[in-house]
Design a protein around this motif. Sequence first.
Motif, short mmCIF file in Angstrom:
data_model
loop_
_atom_site.label_atom_id
_atom_site.label_comp_id
_atom_site.label_asym_id
_atom_site.label_seq_id
_atom_site.Cartn_x
_atom_site.Cartn_y
_atom_site.Cartn_z
N THR A 1 0.84 -1.21 0.00
CA THR A 1 0.00 0.00 0.00
C THR A 1 0.87 1.26 0.00
OG1 THR A 1 -0.20 0.21 2.41
CG2 THR A 1 -1.82 -1.18 1.29
N ASP B 1 0.69 4.17 -2.57
CA ASP B 1 0.59 5.56 -2.10
C ASP B 1 1.59 6.46 -2.83
OD1 ASP B 1 -0.47 7.43 0.09
OD2 ASP B 1 1.71 7.62 0.29
N GLN B 2 2.78 5.94 -3.07
CA GLN B 2 3.80 6.71 -3.79
C GLN B 2 3.26 7.13 -5.17
OE1 GLN B 2 6.86 7.96 -3.65
NE2 GLN B 2 7.06 8.25 -5.87
N VAL C 1 0.24 9.70 -4.83
CA VAL C 1 0.63 11.06 -4.43
C VAL C 1 1.50 11.74 -5.48
CG1 VAL C 1 1.90 12.39 -2.70
CG2 VAL C 1 0.42 10.51 -1.98
N ALA D 1 -3.15 1.86 -7.74
CA ALA D 1 -3.17 3.33 -7.57
C ALA D 1 -4.30 3.93 -8.41
CB ALA D 1 -1.83 3.92 -7.97
N GLU E 1 -8.70 7.24 0.37
CA GLU E 1 -7.54 7.88 0.99
C GLU E 1 -6.27 7.08 0.70
OE1 GLU E 1 -6.21 9.33 5.43
OE2 GLU E 1 -8.27 8.69 5.10
N ASN E 2 -6.38 5.75 0.79
CA ASN E 2 -5.24 4.86 0.51
C ASN E 2 -5.79 3.48 0.13
OD1 ASN E 2 -5.90 3.51 2.95
ND2 ASN E 2 -4.77 5.07 4.08
N THR F 1 3.99 2.47 4.76
CA THR F 1 2.69 2.60 4.10
C THR F 1 2.51 4.00 3.51
OG1 THR F 1 1.74 3.20 6.22
CG2 THR F 1 1.55 0.90 5.57
N GLU F 2 3.45 4.89 3.77
CA GLU F 2 3.40 6.24 3.19
C GLU F 2 4.81 6.83 3.23
OE1 GLU F 2 1.86 9.22 6.30
OE2 GLU F 2 0.75 7.39 6.74
#
Lengths: 598, 125
Positions: A114, A118-119, A122, A144, A153-154, A496-497
Motif C-alpha cells: 500500500t 501511495d507513492q 501522491v 493506484a 484515501e489509501n 505505508t506512506e
Amino acid sequence: MSVAPPGGREPARGGGRAAEVVLPLMVVALVAWALVALGRADEGAIDGYGLLPALPVALFVAVAVAVISFFVLLHRGAPAALLVLHVVAVFLLFDAAPALVSNEPRFPVAWLHTGFVDQIVVHGTVLEDYDARMSWPGFFAAAALAVSASGAENALHLLRWAPFVLHLLYLAPLLLLARALVADRRARWTGVLLFYLGDWVGQTYFGPQGLVYLVFLTVVAVLVSWFRPATLRSSPLVQVLRRIPWREPREQPLPLHGQLALLGLVVVLTLGLVVSHQLTPAALILQSGALLLLGRLRLVTYPVLAALLMGGYVAFGATDYWIGHRAQLVGSGSGEAVAANLGDRVMGSPEHLEILRVRLAVTGLLFSVAAVGVLRQLRERRVSLTLVALGIGTLPIPLLQPYGGEALLRVVLYSLPFAALLAGVAFFGSTYRSRQVAAAATFCLLLAAAFPLARYGNESFERVRTGEVAAIRALYDAAPEGSTFVVMTSNVPWRTERLRGFDYVALADDVDKSDPFAVLDALDELPMPVYVLLTEGQAAWGREVLGLRESWLDDIAEALHQEPDYLRIKNTPEARVFVREERPLPPPSGLVGPRTAG
Amino acid sequence: MSPPRSRDDLLWWAIAGLASFVAILTPLLAHQALRTAAVLVFLLWASGATVVGLVPGLSTTARAALAPGTSVALVLLGASLLLLTDAWHPRVALLVAAVVCCLLSIAAFASHFTYGKLMVRRRSC
C-alpha cells in the motif's frame, strides 16, 4: 459399476432433487454460522501454531459438511452452479478466517505494497533505485488507479478481502482449464476443489503475484482451449511421444477470425504479465515451451514471442533492476538455489518446524496423488500430455534463480492447478464406483483439516496488531522527515506512506540479535535521529523463524532503556519505541508519555 | 462486431454496459464503499467483458472465464502505460475507458435489433 459419462452431467438419481435443495441450504446456513463464530473468535489465542488455536469449531464443521455435500452432489450429478457454490463456500471460510479473527488486515508485505501504491497516488511516479518490485509497476499502478479513481484515501481498505476476491476470480479460468483438459466430470470438479485445498502457498494477498496469477491462468486456459492440436505436432520428442498412449478432450472449435482475435488477446495478456511481475512470464514461457516440446501447442511462436516481450521489457523497462542484480538474473548454482529455497527455510522453533513439515506433507501428498493420476491414465491408455507438460513445465525455475528463497514455493504455485486436476483423475477412472467418491471426499477432508495449519501456521508473525499500527502512525505523525526508522526484523506494517521521507532500516541478518550489545553497536552506526521500533510481530518472528530465546526482544528493549542516549517514547504490550537524537529533547507530541521507569 | 444473437448475449452486453455506465458515474456516488465497488467491478470484470465480447464465436461460458483475466491484464497494461509515459491521470483514464466500453456495449446491444430487422426484411423478400 457404471460407465462414467464422457463429460456431461448425469441425470439426478432418486432423491436427487431434494438433495439439491436441502444440502446447499444446509451449507449456506453453516457458512453463515461459521462466519458469525469467526467474528467472535479470540485473536489473542493465536500462538506458535498460528491461527489454528483461535479458530472456532463451527468453521471445521462448516468446511467438513461443505466438502461432504460437494461430493454427494457430485455423485448425484448435480448442476455446476451448486458445485460452484460449494467450492466458493470452502474458500470463503478459509479466506474469511484471518479477515474476521484479526482486527487489522494480515501480512506486513501487503501493508508495504500500500506504501508503493501511495507513492504513485501522491506523486504519479514510481521511485527509482528503491525496490526491485518498482521495476515491474503494473500491479501498483493498477491499484493506484483504483484508489485515485474511487477517491479513497489509501489502499488499506483493499487488503482484508483481497484473498477471497482473488480466489473468486481464479475460479472462472480454472473451470475453463478443467473443462478443456479433463473429460470426466467428477475428476474435473474434484481437481478444482483440490486446487483450493492445496493452495497454502499464500500468494493470494494484496500483491503482484496474486493478481498476475489470474492472468497466467487465463493465458494457459486460452492456449489449451483453442490452440491445442488434435494430433501430436512434430517435436524433438515426437518419436518417444508416439509410444505413449495419449488421449485428451478435443479443443473447442472457433472460426479463424475468432482465433485471430484470441491471438491478439493472448498478446495483450502476456504484455500485462510482463510489466507486472518478474517471475510469472518466465513460468509461462517454460510451460508453453513444455507444451511445444510435447507437441501440444499449435501456436509454435508463442514461447519465443513471450520471451522476446519479457526480454525487451527487462532490457528497456526494468533497467533499475538488472543493473543492480545482474548476478541474480543470470542465475546461480543449483546448490545455492536449493539451499536458499529449502535448507535455509526449514529452520526455527519446534512449532514452526512442525508447520513446515505439514506444508511439505500436504504438497508431497497432493503431487504424489497427481503422479498416481498419471499412472492411472497410462494404464487406461489416455495420458493427458498437456496436463503433464503444464505440471512439470516450471520445475527448472529454482535452477535458474532462487528468487529470494521462494522459487520452490512458486513452482508449487504454478504447477498446482494441473497437479490438482491430475490428482482428481487419480480418483476417477474410466469406470465409476461410488467408493471412488468416498476416497476423493476423504482425501479432500484430510487436506481441509491440514489447511489451517499449513496456510495460517505463521500467523503469530504474519498478523498485524492494532498496537503496532498505532505506534507506526504515531511515528509518522511525530518523527521529522529524514529520520531513521529501525526494526530488528522486516515483518512490520510500516512504509505505508512517505517512502522517501524516512530511512527504513531492518537490521541485517548478520547482526546477532540474541546479543543486545551487538544490536546497540549496529544501531550506533545509523544516522540520527534514530527511532527504534520493537513490536510483538518481530518478537514472534525471532522466536518462530530464527529460533531465538523467548525474551530476545525484551532484552534488547531493556538494553535500550538502560542506555542514556535512548529515550523510550512509547511502551505498550504490542509496540515499544525508542528515540536517539543529537541532543535530548522532550518526546514529540502524539507519542505517549515521558520516559518511565522499568 | 458480430451482433448478439441469443438472450445470453443480450444479457452479457446489458450487464457489461451497466457496469461501465456505473463506473462513469463513480464521482457522483455518495458513499466511498459504493465508489470503490463501482471502480473494482469495472476494473476487474467489465472492461475485459467488453473486450472478450468482441471476440467472435466464443460461448458465454468461455467469455465468463476469460473476462476477469482480460480485465486485469488491460488494467495492468493501461496503468503501466500511464506511468511510463508520464501521463498519470487516473480519473480521466478510467472515465475514457468506461465511456468507450459503455458505447461498445450499447452498439453491440443495439445491433441485435438491427440484425433482427434485417433478418425480417430478408425473409419478407
